[in-house]
Design a protein around this motif. Structure first.
Motif, PDB file in Angstrom:
ATOM      1  N   ILE A 181      36.596 -12.040 -28.169  1.00 18.29           N
ATOM      2  CA  ILE A 181      37.898 -11.426 -28.675  1.00 18.29           C
ATOM      3  C   ILE A 181      38.132  -9.826 -29.558  1.00 18.29           C
ATOM      4  O   ILE A 181      38.767  -9.612 -28.490  1.00 18.29           O
ATOM      5  CB  ILE A 181      37.933 -12.824 -30.127  1.00 18.29           C
ATOM      6  N   LEU A 238      40.740 -22.541 -37.603  1.00 17.76           N
ATOM      7  CA  LEU A 238      40.817 -21.232 -37.567  1.00 17.76           C
ATOM      8  C   LEU A 238      41.653 -20.954 -38.646  1.00 17.76           C
ATOM      9  O   LEU A 238      42.836 -21.286 -38.462  1.00 17.76           O
ATOM     10  CB  LEU A 238      40.432 -20.353 -36.084  1.00 17.76           C
ATOM     11  N   ARG A 242      25.273 -20.619 -26.336  1.00 20.18           N
ATOM     12  CA  ARG A 242      26.323 -20.929 -27.103  1.00 20.18           C
ATOM     13  C   ARG A 242      25.661 -20.585 -28.741  1.00 20.18           C
ATOM     14  O   ARG A 242      24.407 -20.655 -28.868  1.00 20.18           O
ATOM     15  CB  ARG A 242      26.978 -22.939 -27.599  1.00 20.18           C
TER      16      ARG A 242
END
Ligand SMILES: CC(C)(COP(=O)(O)OP(=O)(O)OC[C@H]1O[C@@H](n2cnc3c(N)ncnc32)[C@H](O)[C@@H]1OP(=O)(O)O)[C@@H](O)C(=O)NCCC(=O)NCCS
Length: 419
Positions: free
Chosen positions: A181, A204, A172
Motif C-alpha cells: 500500500i 478498516l 500472510r
C-alpha cells in the motif's frame, strides 16, 4: 485450487521481527492509524473541512526511490499486455485471492477480466505492482491502481482506484500489505495524484459507506448442491425452482446489446444519472467504450433504443462476470458462475423492469446467480426483494484515501462500482 507453481516462497521473518509481535501498546490498526484516512478512534481524527486530509506537497518532494523490501523479494511492474505475466497474475489470484468466511468459494477473475479492469484509458503500468522472489521471479503479491475521476459531494477528484490486493497464503500476517500500500501510494503520488478509492470486505479506518450484497438465484438446484444457498425447511426443491423461474425473453421493448455507436449516448445518460449520488465516477466517452462495451465472458451491456427516435438511447443496464472456484467441490461442480450488477440507468424504463430483464439476460448466458449491492437505487424492498433477491451475509465497505468526509454516507448515495 492448489498452487501449481512449485517454486518456493521464502520466509518473511525479517519483516515479522520488525513489525510483529504482540505488544500491549500496539494500536489496533498499526498501519492505518498512521495514514491520512478517517479514523475509527475519534481522538485520532484531525478535525477539518471535508476535503484532503494531508497538506499538499510537490511531486518533487515525493520519495523518489521505492520502499525497501526484505532481501529475498523485489518489486515488479507487471505488464498485463504480456500473456505470460497475465497468466502469472491470474494464477496468483486464482489460488490466493478473496474467499468467503466458510472457505467454500474463492474469486476466480479471468485473465481477460484482469486485463480489462487494469487497462482503462490512461492506465499506468507502474501502478500494476507485483512482488517477486529474487532469483526465481515467482510472483507472490500484487496490487493495482487505475486512474479515474470521481465526484465526491460535488467536487471532482482525479484519483486512483485500488484493487486486486493479494498476498500469497504462505506470506500472510507478516505486514507485507502495508508495504504494498505504501509503495503504490508513492507511485500514485509521483504522478501528482493524492487520493484513492477502494473497497474491502473488512472494516478498516474508516469506511465512508457500507454496502450489502444481495443474491438472486438463477440456477437454484446447483446453488444448493454447492452450498451457496440452502433449501428452506418448509419448501421443496421443485417449489423453489418454480419460485425462481424466469421468463425466457426480456420484456422491455427496444432492449438490445450495446453497440459502439451507442457510446456517446450512453456517456451522456450515464454521467447525468450518476450526478444523483454523492460519490460517483465521471466517464469520458473513451472510458465508457472501455468499461461498458460488451466483452464476452467479462462485461455485458444493453441499451434501450427509443422506438420513436432510432439510434437514441433512453436506458442502460449492465453486469459483469466474476466466477468463483468451488473450493470444496461438491456434486461435480468446480465453478460458480456469478453475474454482478454493474451500472444501470433507468430513463424511460423503471429500474425494476431493467433489473428484471438483466436477470433474464444473465440466465440466458448460463449464470448461476446474479449479485447486486444495495447501492444507488437498488432499494432493498422495492427492487431487490421484489425481484426475489435474498440478502447476503457479506458487507462491502467503501473507502477514500486522503479525503475527509465528516459523515458516513448511506449506501444509496454510492454511485461507484469497483470491480
Ligand atoms: C488482504 C491481504 C493482502 C492482507 O494481507 P495479510 O498478510 O493478511 O496482512 P499483513 O500482515 O500483510 O498486513 C496487515 C495490515 O493490512 C491491513 N489490511 C488487511 N486487509 C486489507 C485490505 N483488504 N485492504 C487494506 N488493508 C488491509 C490490515 O488491517 C493490517 O493493517 P492494520 O494493522 O493497520 O490494521 C491478504 O490477507 C490476502 O491476500 N487476502 C486474500 C485477498 C483479499 O482479501 N484481498 C483484499 C481484497 S479487498
Amino acid at each position: 485450487m492448489s498452487d501449481e507453481d512449485e517454486r518456493p516462497v521464502p520466509d518473511l521473518t525479517e519483516v515479522q521481527r520488525e513489525f510483529g509481535g504482540m505488544n500491549l501498546s500496539v494500536p489496533d490498526h498499526a498501519f492505518w492509524e498512521t495514514q491520512p484516512v478517517g479514523q475509527l478512534k475519534p481522538e485520532l481524527n484531525k478535525a477539518g473541512e471535508e476535503g484532503p486530509i494531508d497538506d499538499p506537497i510537490a511531486v518533487a518532494d515525493v520519495k523518489q526511490e521505492p520502499y525497501k523490501l526484505p532481501d529475498a523479494f523485489e518489486w515488479s511492474s507487471c505488464d498485463l499486455t504480456n500473456d505470460t505475466t497475465k497468466q502469472e497474475v491470474f494464477d496468483l489470484l486464482a489460488a490466493n485471492y478473496v474467499e468467503d468466511d466458510d472457505e467454500i468459494f474463492r474469486f476466480k477473475y479471468s485473465p481477460e477480466f484482469i486485463k480489462w479492469a487494469t487497462q482503462p484509458p490512461g492506465y499506468h503500468q507502474d501502478w500494476h505492482l507485483g512482488v517477486r522472489v529474487k532469483g526465481t521471479e515467482k510472483l507472490v503479491a500484487f496490487i493495482t491502481g487505475v486512474p479515474a475521476k470521481v465526484m465526491v459531494k460535488g467536487k471532482a477528484i482525479d484519483l486512483a482506484e485500488i484493487n486486486f490486493l493479494c498476498i500469497h497464503k504462505k506470506l500472510r500476517a507478516k505486514r507485507l500489505a502495508p508495504m504494498l500500500i505504501r509503495e503504490i501510494t508513492r507511485r500514485v503520488n509521483l504522478r501528482g495524484i493524492w487520493q484513492a478509492a477502494y473497497t474491502a470486505g473488512v472494516v478498516l479506518p474508516r469506511p465512508i459507506s457500507t454496502g450489502r450484497y444481495w443474491h438472486r438465484s438463477l440456477n437454484f438446484k446447483k446453488l444448493v448442491e454447492i452450498n451457496f444457498t440452502t433449501l428452506h425447511a418448509r419448501s421443496t426443491m421443485a417449489r423453489s425452482i418454480k419460485l425462481f423461474k424466469l421468463e425466457n425473453k426480456t420484456r422491455t421493448p427496444g432492449l438490445r446489446e450495446m453497440r459502439d455507436e451507442d457510446v456517446p449516448g450512453v456517456t451522456v445518460i450515464l454521467n447525468k444519472y450518476l450526478r444523483k449520488f454523492a460519490v460517483a465516477p465521471v466517464f469520458t466517452e473513451a472510458e465508457v467504450r472501455h468499461h461498458l462495451s460488451p466483452r464476452d465472458g467479462v462485461v455485458y451491456s444493453f441499451v434501450v433504443e427509443d422506438e420513436g427516435k432510432p439510434g437514441a438511447v433512453t436506458d442502460f443496464v449492465s453486469f459483469y462476470s466474476l466466477p468463483s472456484t468451488v473450493i470444496k467441490n461438491t456434486m461435480g461442480h468446480d465453478t460458480l458462475r456469478a453475474a454482478y450488477s454493474y451500472y444501470n440507468v433507468p430513463g424511460k424504463t423503471p429500474l425494476l423492469d431493467l433489473m428484471g430483464d438483466a436477470l433474464i439476460l444473465a440466465k440466458q448466458r448460463d449464470f448461476d446467480v446474479f449479485n447486486a449491492l444495495d447501492l444507488m437505487e437498488n432499494e432493498p424492498e422495492a427492487i431487490l426483494s421484489a425481484l426475489k433477491f435474498g440478502i447476503g451475509d457479506g458487507n462491502l465497505q467503501y473507502y477514500l484515501y486522503n479525503w475527509r468526509l465528516n459523515e458516513e454516507l448511506p449506501s444509496s448515495e454510492i454511485g461507484l462500482v469497483l470491480t
